[in-house]
Motif scaffolding. Structure first.
Motif, PDB file in Angstrom:
ATOM      1  N   LEU A 121      53.115  40.379  38.207  1.00 54.64           N
ATOM      2  CA  LEU A 121      52.507  41.023  37.044  1.00 54.64           C
ATOM      3  C   LEU A 121      50.982  40.984  37.139  1.00 54.64           C
ATOM      4  CD1 LEU A 121      52.875  42.454  34.369  1.00 54.64           C
ATOM      5  CD2 LEU A 121      53.103  40.228  33.274  1.00 54.64           C
ATOM      6  N   VAL A 122      50.433  39.848  37.542  1.00 52.04           N
ATOM      7  CA  VAL A 122      48.970  39.745  37.696  1.00 52.04           C
ATOM      8  C   VAL A 122      48.503  40.690  38.799  1.00 52.04           C
ATOM      9  CG1 VAL A 122      47.074  38.206  38.343  1.00 52.04           C
ATOM     10  CG2 VAL A 122      48.862  37.395  36.794  1.00 52.04           C
ATOM     11  N   HIS A 123      49.170  40.674  39.935  1.00 49.65           N
ATOM     12  CA  HIS A 123      48.794  41.534  41.053  1.00 49.65           C
ATOM     13  C   HIS A 123      48.824  43.006  40.651  1.00 49.65           C
ATOM     14  CE1 HIS A 123      49.623  43.943  44.701  1.00 49.65           C
ATOM     15  NE2 HIS A 123      48.712  43.142  45.234  1.00 49.65           N
ATOM     16  N   ASP A 124      49.917  43.440  40.032  1.00 50.99           N
ATOM     17  CA  ASP A 124      50.048  44.844  39.631  1.00 50.99           C
ATOM     18  C   ASP A 124      49.002  45.228  38.591  1.00 50.99           C
ATOM     19  OD1 ASP A 124      52.170  45.060  41.376  1.00 50.99           O
ATOM     20  OD2 ASP A 124      53.720  45.084  39.804  1.00 50.99           O
ATOM     21  N   SER A 125      48.688  44.321  37.692  1.00 50.16           N
ATOM     22  CA  SER A 125      47.691  44.606  36.659  1.00 50.16           C
ATOM     23  C   SER A 125      46.309  44.791  37.263  1.00 50.16           C
ATOM     24  CB  SER A 125      47.674  43.482  35.622  1.00 50.16           C
ATOM     25  OG  SER A 125      48.916  43.408  34.978  1.00 50.16           O
ATOM     26  N   VAL A 126      45.933  43.913  38.187  1.00 48.52           N
ATOM     27  CA  VAL A 126      44.634  44.025  38.855  1.00 48.52           C
ATOM     28  C   VAL A 126      44.593  45.311  39.684  1.00 48.52           C
ATOM     29  CG1 VAL A 126      43.156  42.992  40.629  1.00 48.52           C
ATOM     30  CG2 VAL A 126      44.173  41.554  38.860  1.00 48.52           C
ATOM     31  N   LYS A 127      45.666  45.596  40.376  1.00 43.81           N
ATOM     32  CA  LYS A 127      45.761  46.806  41.196  1.00 43.81           C
ATOM     33  C   LYS A 127      45.556  48.065  40.354  1.00 43.81           C
ATOM     34  CE  LYS A 127      49.146  49.128  44.128  1.00 43.81           C
ATOM     35  NZ  LYS A 127      50.515  49.022  44.661  1.00 43.81           N
ATOM     36  N   ASN A 128      45.959  48.000  39.093  1.00 40.79           N
ATOM     37  CA  ASN A 128      45.839  49.155  38.194  1.00 40.79           C
ATOM     38  C   ASN A 128      44.615  49.081  37.289  1.00 40.79           C
ATOM     39  OD1 ASN A 128      48.214  50.950  38.663  1.00 40.79           O
ATOM     40  ND2 ASN A 128      49.247  48.980  38.483  1.00 40.79           N
TER      41      ASN A 128
END
Length: 64
Positions: free
Chosen positions: A36-43
């Motif tokens: 969730l953290v990775h995807d949020s930063v990616k977006n």
């Protein structure tokens, strides 16, 4: 930084984010989990605080 007390202001703030009123007041939300953290930063999410267990060995965004 080590957090050793539940009276710590950071812990109090995190606990406030568990309630809708705390999230609305601060304009922040709580993300839990590597994906969730990775995807949020990616977006494009901007992280204000990242807490990790001292034994954590996984992904940490470069901007943290």
């Amino acid at each position: 930084m080590d957090i050793k007390s539940l009276d710590n202001n950071i812990i109090k703030h995190i606990n406030s984010l568990k309630k809708a009123s705390g999230r609305k007041e601060s304009g922040e939300l709580l993300l839990e989990g590597e994906r969730l953290v990775h995807d949020s930063v990616k977006n494009g999410a901007l992280l204000s605080l990242v807490l990790l267990n001292e034994s954590y060995k996984g992904y940490v965004p470069k901007d943290c």
